[in-house]
Design an enzyme around this catalytic site. Structure first.
Site, PDB file in Angstrom:
ATOM      1  N   GLY A  65     -16.621  25.953 -42.346  1.00 14.30           N
ATOM      2  CA  GLY A  65     -16.194  26.077 -41.239  1.00 14.30           C
ATOM      3  C   GLY A  65     -15.970  27.458 -40.686  1.00 14.30           C
ATOM      4  N   ALA A  66     -16.566  27.928 -39.539  1.00 10.18           N
ATOM      5  CA  ALA A  66     -16.615  29.101 -39.271  1.00 10.18           C
ATOM      6  C   ALA A  66     -15.068  29.812 -39.095  1.00 10.18           C
ATOM      7  CB  ALA A  66     -17.179  29.150 -37.599  1.00 10.18           C
ATOM      8  N   ARG A  98     -22.339  33.886 -46.647  1.00 13.04           N
ATOM      9  CA  ARG A  98     -23.033  32.866 -46.007  1.00 13.04           C
ATOM     10  C   ARG A  98     -23.477  33.740 -44.482  1.00 13.04           C
ATOM     11  NH1 ARG A  98     -21.261  27.114 -44.785  1.00 13.04           N
ATOM     12  NH2 ARG A  98     -23.366  26.781 -44.450  1.00 13.04           N
ATOM     13  N   ASP A 253     -21.154  28.407 -35.521  1.00 15.81           N
ATOM     14  CA  ASP A 253     -21.062  29.371 -36.613  1.00 15.81           C
ATOM     15  C   ASP A 253     -21.197  30.541 -36.141  1.00 15.81           C
ATOM     16  OD1 ASP A 253     -20.537  27.749 -39.461  1.00 15.81           O
ATOM     17  OD2 ASP A 253     -21.389  26.621 -37.940  1.00 15.81           O
TER      18      ASP A 253
END
Length: 381
Positions: A65-66, A98, A253
């Site tokens: 999760g961002a 990521r 994101d």
């Protein structure tokens, strides 16, 4: 739009989830995570005592999760500083874990800058490490506060777009307390609507192939007593056609400078459906997710994940540490898979972007730049 974050909700809800925290046991400092690969089967914690362990946890989606990745990146740099390791290298490793999630690099770079400033100011290793930890904690607190403001701005927007309440909201992936220092992003808006009596139903996309909606959003909705139903991603079209969706709420994101939105794969088809059916498509994300140095959607690097996530099904209770492989095959041996983690929604399909600084609608590059200029969280490095 007035900031009404202090408004007392009708129902305070269950105790907050402990998703990520810093600990200093006798054996040394560590970042402790709620292992999201184990949910909903069990609430198990994962102790990361060094940066490589935290990188593995990020890549395996134990933490995801961002906004939360930004917090994890910040604490990871603080962990390297506390252990006397190469802080610049730690920040680089975390940012690369990521590549699509802009918050991860933002958090790591911000804390690394705080550490570097302390060193350049004459602080010794211990004091510089303390400065890094202080910066990570500040980032954590700011994200929690931003979550509350986004929830109220989003609720106010829904009241304008859909007067009368009784909202039937569709969401994709997971955007609640599991991705944030607070109540989340898009899910936080739905939760605020539920607590203030304006949520009629929450539709939850299962979010293939890793089922973050089925495993995590349904878990959070049930935990908070929200009326909700789970649907396969491929059923969304029939739901729109039946007139059962009033608005779509998703997170992000990365948001490019032109307003293009990178979010969990499956978001773009929802935007197309929403446009065709004249349903508002709303993105909820903090300004730390805006990347003004990425000019447009075509410039966003989209993470490609293991084919095994598509060709195999892995029991939640037996999820491997690497996050893929070791499951029951659902495709013939040797089958190749296309498995992008994200897709890109162009700004013309986005009704509004809700941030802690306010709402952008229509979504334009100029509006996004002006909003970021007002924020102390501008993501230019």
């Amino acid at each position: 739009m007035a900031d009404q974050d202090a408004r007392t909700p009708v129902d305070a809800g269950p105790p907050a989830l402990s998703v990520l925290r810093w600990e200093e046991p006798p054996e040394g400092p560590a970042v402790v995570l709620l292992d999201q690969t184990r949910l909903p089967a069990e609430e198990a914690e994962l102790v990361c005592s060094d940066v490589p362990a935290l990188v593995r946890a990020i890549q395996a989606l134990a933490v995801r999760g961002a906004p939360l990745l930004g917090i994890a990146g910040g604490y990871g740099v603080a962990l390297a500083a506390a252990r006397g390791e190469d802080v610049a290298r730690a920040a680089e490793l975390l940012e690369q874990a990521r590549p699509t999630a802009v918050n991860l690099g933002y958090g790591a770079r911000r804390v690394a800058r705080g550490y570097r400033a302390a060193v350049e100011g004459g602080s010794g290793p211990e004091a510089a490490a303390a400065a890094a930890l202080s910066e990570a904690r500040a980032l954590h607190e700011e994200d929690a506060a931003a979550s509350g403001r986004m929830a109220q701005y989003g609720l106010d927007l829904l009241a304008e777009l859909l007067p009368g309440g009784g909202h039937r909201l569709l969401t994709h992936c997971n955007t609640g307390a599991l991705v944030s220092g607070g109540a989340g992003t898009a899910f936080a808006v739905a939760l605020r609507a539920h607590r203030e009596g304006s949520l009629r139903h929450l539709w939850v996309d299962e979010t293939r192939p890793l089922l973050q909606g089925a495993r995590l959003t349904a878990y959070e909705a049930g935990r908070n007593g929200m009326p909700h139903s789970l649907l396969t991603d491929s059923a969304a079209g029939s739901l729109f056609a039946a007139g059962e969706v009033d608005a779509v709420l998703i997170g992000a994101d990365r948001i490019a400078a032109d307003g293009s939105v990178a979010n969990k794969v499956g978001s773009y088809p929802l935007a197309v459906l929403a446009k065709y059916h004249h349903v508002p498509f709303v993105v909820v994300a903090p300004t730390t997710t805006v990347d003004l140095e990425t000019p447009d959607g075509t410039s966003i690097v989209v993470e490609q994940r293991s084919a095994a996530e598509v060709t195999e099904i892995t029991s939640v209770s037996a999820a491997p540490a690497g996050g893929a492989g070791g499951g029951a095959a659902v495709a013939p041996p040797g089958t190749k898979a296309y498995n992008p983690a994200f897709d890109i929604t162009p700004p013309e399909l986005v009704t509004a972007i809700v941030t802690e600084e306010g709402v952008i609608s229509p979504v334009t590059g100029v509006g996004l730049a002006e909003l970021c200029a007002r924020s102390s969280q501008v993501t230019i490095s």
